[in-house]
Motif scaffolding. Structure first.
Motif, PDB file in Angstrom:
ATOM      1  N   GLY A   1      -3.712  11.611   7.416  1.00  0.00           N
ATOM      2  CA  GLY A   1      -5.124  11.419   6.876  1.00  0.00           C
ATOM      3  C   GLY A   1      -5.514  10.044   6.411  1.00  0.00           C
ATOM      4  O   GLY A   1      -6.622   9.800   5.969  1.00  0.00           O
ATOM      5  N   VAL A   2      -4.671   9.014   6.673  1.00  0.00           N
ATOM      6  CA  VAL A   2      -5.239   7.585   6.449  1.00  0.00           C
ATOM      7  C   VAL A   2      -6.285   7.303   7.246  1.00  0.00           C
ATOM      8  O   VAL A   2      -7.167   6.764   6.931  1.00  0.00           O
ATOM      9  N   VAL A   3      -6.409   7.834   8.702  1.00  0.00           N
ATOM     10  CA  VAL A   3      -7.688   7.682   9.438  1.00  0.00           C
ATOM     11  C   VAL A   3      -8.324   9.327   9.387  1.00  0.00           C
ATOM     12  O   VAL A   3      -7.307  10.323   9.835  1.00  0.00           O
TER      13      VAL A   3
ATOM     14  N   ILE B   1      -4.167   0.154  11.601  1.00  0.00           N
ATOM     15  CA  ILE B   1      -3.582  -0.607  10.519  1.00  0.00           C
ATOM     16  C   ILE B   1      -4.439  -1.341   9.615  1.00  0.00           C
ATOM     17  O   ILE B   1      -4.179  -1.424   8.575  1.00  0.00           O
ATOM     18  N   GLY B   2      -5.581  -1.748  10.181  1.00  0.00           N
ATOM     19  CA  GLY B   2      -6.645  -2.739   9.345  1.00  0.00           C
ATOM     20  C   GLY B   2      -7.043  -1.729   8.255  1.00  0.00           C
ATOM     21  O   GLY B   2      -7.434  -2.157   7.044  1.00  0.00           O
ATOM     22  N   LYS B   3      -7.227  -0.266   8.728  1.00  0.00           N
ATOM     23  CA  LYS B   3      -7.683   0.646   7.702  1.00  0.00           C
ATOM     24  C   LYS B   3      -6.656   1.117   6.788  1.00  0.00           C
ATOM     25  O   LYS B   3      -7.000   1.198   5.446  1.00  0.00           O
ATOM     26  N   SER B   4      -5.690   0.784   7.094  1.00  0.00           N
ATOM     27  CA  SER B   4      -4.578   1.219   6.047  1.00  0.00           C
ATOM     28  C   SER B   4      -4.392   0.234   4.768  1.00  0.00           C
ATOM     29  O   SER B   4      -3.711   0.437   3.975  1.00  0.00           O
ATOM     30  N   GLY B   5      -4.453  -1.165   5.307  1.00  0.00           N
ATOM     31  CA  GLY B   5      -4.382  -2.374   4.477  1.00  0.00           C
ATOM     32  C   GLY B   5      -3.095  -2.934   4.700  1.00  0.00           C
ATOM     33  O   GLY B   5      -2.919  -3.951   3.828  1.00  0.00           O
ATOM     34  N   LEU B   6      -2.297  -2.694   5.834  1.00  0.00           N
ATOM     35  CA  LEU B   6      -1.016  -3.239   5.703  1.00  0.00           C
ATOM     36  C   LEU B   6      -1.165  -4.503   5.818  1.00  0.00           C
ATOM     37  O   LEU B   6      -0.442  -5.338   5.205  1.00  0.00           O
ATOM     38  N   ALA B   7      -1.726  -5.018   7.031  1.00  0.00           N
ATOM     39  CA  ALA B   7      -1.910  -6.462   7.266  1.00  0.00           C
ATOM     40  C   ALA B   7      -2.608  -7.281   6.065  1.00  0.00           C
ATOM     41  O   ALA B   7      -2.506  -8.314   5.917  1.00  0.00           O
ATOM     42  N   HIS B   8      -3.405  -6.576   5.217  1.00  0.00           N
ATOM     43  CA  HIS B   8      -4.399  -7.229   4.383  1.00  0.00           C
ATOM     44  C   HIS B   8      -3.543  -7.535   3.187  1.00  0.00           C
ATOM     45  O   HIS B   8      -4.236  -8.355   2.313  1.00  0.00           O
ATOM     46  N   THR B   9      -2.499  -6.858   2.949  1.00  0.00           N
ATOM     47  CA  THR B   9      -1.638  -7.040   1.718  1.00  0.00           C
ATOM     48  C   THR B   9      -1.178  -8.873   1.757  1.00  0.00           C
ATOM     49  O   THR B   9      -1.224  -9.327   0.846  1.00  0.00           O
TER      50      THR B   9
ATOM     51  N   SER C   1      -3.401   1.469  -0.686  1.00  0.00           N
ATOM     52  CA  SER C   1      -2.434   2.199  -1.754  1.00  0.00           C
ATOM     53  C   SER C   1      -1.181   2.182  -1.162  1.00  0.00           C
ATOM     54  O   SER C   1      -0.878   1.906  -0.162  1.00  0.00           O
ATOM     55  N   PRO C   2      -0.115   2.217  -2.153  1.00  0.00           N
ATOM     56  CA  PRO C   2       1.318   2.440  -1.638  1.00  0.00           C
ATOM     57  C   PRO C   2       1.417   3.429  -0.597  1.00  0.00           C
ATOM     58  O   PRO C   2       2.248   3.359   0.280  1.00  0.00           O
ATOM     59  N   ARG C   3       0.763   4.553  -0.667  1.00  0.00           N
ATOM     60  CA  ARG C   3       0.819   5.741   0.115  1.00  0.00           C
ATOM     61  C   ARG C   3       0.336   5.342   1.629  1.00  0.00           C
ATOM     62  O   ARG C   3       0.903   5.235   2.666  1.00  0.00           O
ATOM     63  N   THR C   4      -0.616   4.402   1.703  1.00  0.00           N
ATOM     64  CA  THR C   4      -1.173   4.095   3.147  1.00  0.00           C
ATOM     65  C   THR C   4      -0.245   2.886   3.553  1.00  0.00           C
ATOM     66  O   THR C   4      -0.186   2.982   4.948  1.00  0.00           O
ATOM     67  N   LEU C   5       0.257   2.173   2.854  1.00  0.00           N
ATOM     68  CA  LEU C   5       1.321   1.177   3.307  1.00  0.00           C
ATOM     69  C   LEU C   5       2.317   1.572   3.761  1.00  0.00           C
ATOM     70  O   LEU C   5       2.957   1.329   4.788  1.00  0.00           O
TER      71      LEU C   5
END
Length: 441
Positions: A276-278, A71-79, A237-241
């Motif tokens: 592909g996010v990971v 999840i950290g790699k996707s950037g969700l929590a970092h938004t 990015s919007p896709r990863t989120l």
């Protein structure tokens, strides 16, 4: 001398002396076993036999750690963290704005923690997903992490003490009501919420003291250590989120459907991998990194299961309860106090409120009725005695969870920054208000 008292006391003393909790638990178990009349071989055998009981929880937290890293790699929590950080930057000159942001963040964490016990019963699973990305914001706000630990622990414990839904349905209905009824209490028509309202009020007062008195001041943390720890995060990015939101939803759905945190976390991790996010070639290292993040919780829970098994093998848990019964005489006030203190001691050692009630109910319910406590007072007494020690136990997931999130950068000590603050702010008022509830209901 009672083996439980020796074991728990030694474990707490060693932990407070900054010895690692796992070592303190093992040494406490060994000492308790020997004092309880077991040979060294029997003590080791009992400890080893108990380890398996904590394996499921440990594996659950390990896979959850891998999911959290994904999840950290996707950037969700970092938004969320980036939005909060932008607010800090834009309002640099306004101390009042910083204060509002600080209390807004605390309120959000409190609501999430409360929801994790009933609306979406995932317990501490949210902490490694939500808290680490917010550490830099907390450092910029100079927010004392001991306060955050108190807020999270309140949200993890108080709902199951008071609200008979989610984990509270298990604690209040399936354990407290069932065990007291099995031991002679007429529970029909009794309101568990009314019985536990005063103890829950004690928890609330402890939270208010932590927020507005104990930790209202600022505390500095090394921002560079947080940045270095977070330096490798992916640009979202919007896709990863979107993928991350879907993965989180699927993980929670699988957990609720199958009742397995392991399978839920694995399902979410697979979504990140297949999308592909990971990247496929990164998945192995990333999964290992995530397991390391929550490895301490797993090892402590496994060791605590071995500790609890040794205590059971000594036979000194029932004798501890019986000895308190012998001391009581005809005094209701002394009876209530000793019952609560014994519950506190047992839960501090084994780290589980849910396991304490069956231990104490068999003797305490008949005794309380004999001394003239009302059925509602008996519920309050046994329910509070079970909950005492969940906050402030080195082996409780209600303290281990907050530490796992707040110590992601190595700047939050489990014993002195989570265990001691939660013990002081929750066990002391819970002890007082539980005693009052037993005397006035």
């Amino acid at each position: 001398m009672n083996a439980v008292v020796v074991a728990v006391s030694l474990m707490l003393i060693l932990s407070l002396s900054r010895m690692h909790v796992v070592i303190a638990i093992i040494l406490g178990a060994m000492a308790g076993g020997l004092v309880g009349g077991l040979s060294l071989d029997d003590t080791i055998a009992a400890f080893n036999n108990g380890l398996g009981a904590g394996a499921t929880v440990a594996l659950s937290y390990a896979t959850l750690g891998a999911f959290a890293v994904a999840i950290g790699k996707s950037g969700l929590a970092h938004t969320l963290a980036d939005r909060a950080l932008a607010m800090v930057g834009h309002e640099q000159a306004s101390a009042g704005s910083h204060t509002r942001l600080k209390y807004t963040m605390l309120a959000a964490l409190l609501l999430i923690a409360i929801s994790s016990q009933n609306i979406l019963p995932i317990h501490i699973a949210f902490i490694p997903l939500v808290v680490p990305p917010l550490l830099y914001v907390m450092a910029r706000l100079r927010l004392d992490r001991r306060l955050v630990a108190c807020v999270l622990t309140f949200g993890l414990i108080t709902p199951y003490m008071l609200l008979p839904v989610g984990f509270g349905g298990i604690y209040l209905n399936q354990i407290l009501l069932a065990q007291t009824a099995d031991n002679g209490l007429a529970t029909e028509g009794l309101s568990v919420m009314r019985a536990m309202a005063l103890p829950a009020l004690g928890m609330l007062i402890g939270l208010l003291v932590a927020v507005f008195l104990s930790y209202r001041g600022s505390r500095d943390y090394d921002e560079k250590a947080i940045v270095d720890k977070d330096a490798g995060r992916a640009v979202y990015s919007p896709r990863t989120l979107i993928v991350a939101i879907f993965a989180v939803g699927l993980a929670f759905a699988v957990q609720l459907w199958l009742g397995s945190m392991v399978l839920g976390a694995l399902a979410g991790f697979l979504v990140f991998t297949l999308s592909g996010v990971v990247r496929w070639h990164e998945a192995d290292d990333l999964f290992t990194e995530g397991m390391k993040m929550l490895a301490m919780i797993g090892f402590i829970m496994i060791a605590a299961s071995g500790f609890a098994e040794v205590m059971r093998e000594t036979g000194h848990i029932p004798s501890l309860v019986e000895s308190s019964v012998d001391m009581i005489g005809a005094s209701k006030g002394l009876a209530a106090l000793l019952m609560l203190l014994v519950g506190l001691l047992i839960t501090l050692g084994i780290g589980s409120s849910f396991s304490t009630i069956p231990i104490i109910a068999a003797l305490y319910v008949p005794l309380a009725l004999q001394l003239g406590f009302t059925p509602l007072a008996v519920l309050a007494l046994v329910g509070t005695a079970g909950a005492l020690g969940d906050a402030g136990s080195p082996a409780s997931d209600s303290t281990l969870g907050p530490t796992a999130g707040l110590n992601a950068d190595g700047q939050h000590n489990h014993i002195w920054d989570t265990v001691v603050p939660t013990f002081l702010h929750y066990n002391l008022p819970l002890l007082g208000f539980g005693w009052v509830a037993a005397m006035v209901l």
